[in-house]
Design an enzyme around this catalytic site. Structure first.
Site, PDB file in Angstrom:
ATOM      1  N   LYS A 172       3.092  19.162  -1.714  1.00 18.79           N
ATOM      2  CA  LYS A 172       2.738  20.345  -0.920  1.00 18.79           C
ATOM      3  C   LYS A 172       3.978  21.178  -0.609  1.00 18.79           C
ATOM      4  O   LYS A 172       3.921  22.118   0.175  1.00 18.79           O
ATOM      5  CB  LYS A 172       2.083  19.930   0.406  1.00 18.79           C
ATOM      6  CG  LYS A 172       0.802  19.137   0.265  1.00 18.79           C
ATOM      7  CD  LYS A 172       0.245  18.833   1.665  1.00 18.79           C
ATOM      8  CE  LYS A 172      -0.830  17.778   1.631  1.00 18.79           C
ATOM      9  NZ  LYS A 172      -1.070  17.250   2.996  1.00 18.79           N
ATOM     10  N   ARG A 222      11.293  -5.454 -10.874  1.00 19.32           N
ATOM     11  CA  ARG A 222      12.042  -6.474 -10.147  1.00 19.32           C
ATOM     12  C   ARG A 222      12.565  -6.005  -8.787  1.00 19.32           C
ATOM     13  O   ARG A 222      12.427  -6.711  -7.789  1.00 19.32           O
ATOM     14  CB  ARG A 222      13.267  -6.927 -10.964  1.00 19.32           C
ATOM     15  CG  ARG A 222      13.025  -8.050 -11.901  1.00 19.32           C
ATOM     16  CD  ARG A 222      13.955  -7.916 -13.094  1.00 19.32           C
ATOM     17  NE  ARG A 222      13.492  -6.788 -13.883  1.00 19.32           N
ATOM     18  CZ  ARG A 222      12.587  -6.893 -14.848  1.00 19.32           C
ATOM     19  NH1 ARG A 222      12.134  -8.052 -15.193  1.00 19.32           N
ATOM     20  NH2 ARG A 222      12.145  -5.825 -15.497  1.00 19.32           N
ATOM     21  N   THR A 223      13.188  -4.846  -8.770  1.00 16.98           N
ATOM     22  CA  THR A 223      13.810  -4.410  -7.520  1.00 16.98           C
ATOM     23  C   THR A 223      12.734  -4.176  -6.472  1.00 16.98           C
ATOM     24  O   THR A 223      12.861  -4.594  -5.315  1.00 16.98           O
ATOM     25  CB  THR A 223      14.660  -3.143  -7.745  1.00 16.98           C
ATOM     26  OG1 THR A 223      15.545  -3.403  -8.836  1.00 16.98           O
ATOM     27  CG2 THR A 223      15.474  -2.799  -6.522  1.00 16.98           C
ATOM     28  N   ARG A 234      14.583   4.308  -4.404  1.00 19.79           N
ATOM     29  CA  ARG A 234      15.056   4.469  -5.780  1.00 19.79           C
ATOM     30  C   ARG A 234      14.616   5.834  -6.287  1.00 19.79           C
ATOM     31  O   ARG A 234      13.455   6.193  -6.158  1.00 19.79           O
ATOM     32  CB  ARG A 234      14.476   3.376  -6.676  1.00 19.79           C
ATOM     33  CG  ARG A 234      14.667   3.663  -8.151  1.00 19.79           C
ATOM     34  CD  ARG A 234      14.218   2.543  -9.040  1.00 19.79           C
ATOM     35  NE  ARG A 234      15.141   1.422  -8.991  1.00 19.79           N
ATOM     36  CZ  ARG A 234      15.136   0.428  -9.874  1.00 19.79           C
ATOM     37  NH1 ARG A 234      14.252   0.408 -10.842  1.00 19.79           N
ATOM     38  NH2 ARG A 234      16.001  -0.572  -9.766  1.00 19.79           N
TER      39      ARG A 234
END
Ligand code: NCD
Length: 325
Positions: A86, A57-58, A107
């Protein structure tokens, strides 16, 4: 408004403005001309969606909010596809994103990362705003904003959020959505909170201290049936099993913290049921048919609130007013 990191900085006038902006954009988008005007609002702006923790959803609501405003988006969702493998540092990665875009929405599984990125931005020549789209089990400010928008819309004809009794149920200890929403409650008069949770997953002391400091009354119980008739809204959450270290949430009798036909019968006729989603067994799918079930509308409200946040960050709110008139 620049970075969106910590819900505690939001004051009532800004919350009201964001809700009004979300509604203006939502109504504009209903007509072809309005939708086109929205798409013409930020066509030269670009967003980076950096979501290394699962999100449906977000992510989708931010992605679509950007597109509604004519913005283009880039994304990294799997850190194994970025130069972090890396050995590039978090700081260098964030600085790199900022070279190509005008806003970073992020997030992470760890808490504090968005705050760290914002701090880094504040010290470079071309800073871009950072939006916290969920930081570990700590905070989820834009979810709290869309929850406020949902509460406000639902109680529009019933005196608004002021004076309401709001229950929060489930894994209150590790659920970032309820933690952020508690912080925003200081902006509303005479709100009372009822925390309904198994003892092991009770609301954390830091949030309770904040509520005490702002004189927001709350009670704690593990007896849903007693609390139900007193509530104007119940915000249901799932067990955050991904944080278990030894399967501790498996031993919880979830039936005591769930909504089904029996619980609906005890809930006020004009109360609302919210959930940040995704849901587990804590809301029976048959509840979806009940007019008090607000979570699917809440999910869609999230997109409009994120449209409002982007409009405000890029100071396009006056243009919205012009288009709307
Ligand atoms: C929530 C989250 O990610 O914190 N989901 C969401 O953003 N709507 C709630 C959850 O995962 O339980």
């Amino acid at each position: 408004m620049f970075h969106v990191i910590d819900p505690r900085v939001f004051e009532r006038p800004l919350l009201d403005e964001l809700c009004a902006l979300a509604t203006s954009a939502r109504l504009l988008a209903k007509t072809d001309a309005g939708a086109r005007a929205l798409r013409d609002l930020l066509p030269t702006h670009r967003a980076m969606l950096y979501f290394t923790q699962p999100s449906t959803r977000t992510f989708l609501s931010f992605n679509n909010a950007c597109h509604i405003l004519g913005m283009r988006t880039s994304e990294i969702r799997d850190p194994s596809t970025s130069s972090e493998v890396k050995g590039e540092s978090f700081e260098d990665s964030i600085r790199t994103f900022s070279s190509y875009v005008d806003v970073i929405v992020m997030r992470t599984k760890e808490s504090g990362r968005a705050a760290q990125a914002a701090k880094l931005m504040n010290g470079i020549p071309r800073p871009v705003p950072v939006i916290n789209a969920g930081s570990g089990s700590d905070q989820h400010p834009t979810q709290a904003l869309l929850d406020i928008y949902t509460l406000q819309r639902s109680f529009e004809d019933f005196g608004g959020i002021d004076g309401k009794v709001i229950g929060m149920m489930g894994d209150l200890k590790r659920g970032r959505t309820v933690r952020s929403l508690c912080y925003l409650m200081k902006n509303y008069k005479n709100v009372r909170l009822v925390f309904i949770a198994p003892e092991l997953f009770a609301m954390e002391p830091d949030v309770k201290a904040y509520l005490d400091q702002h004189k927001i009354p709350y009670t704690e119980t593990s007896r849903l049936e007693d609390a139900l008739p007193t509530l104007d809204a119940i915000y249901v959450t799932r067990m955050q099993t991904e944080w278990d270290t030894a399967g501790e949430s498996r031993n919880i009798d979830l039936s005591k913290f769930s909504i089904g036909a029996q619980q609906l019968a005890r809930l006020k006729r004009d109360a609302i049921i919210m959930h940040p989603l995704p849901r587990g067994a804590e809301i029976d799918p048959t509840v979806d048919q009940d007019p008090r079930a607000m979570y699917w509308r809440q999910e869609r409200n999230g997109m409009w609130m994120r449209v409002a946040v982007l409009i405000k960050i890029f100071a396009a709110e006056n243009r919205i007013a012009e288009i709307a008139s």
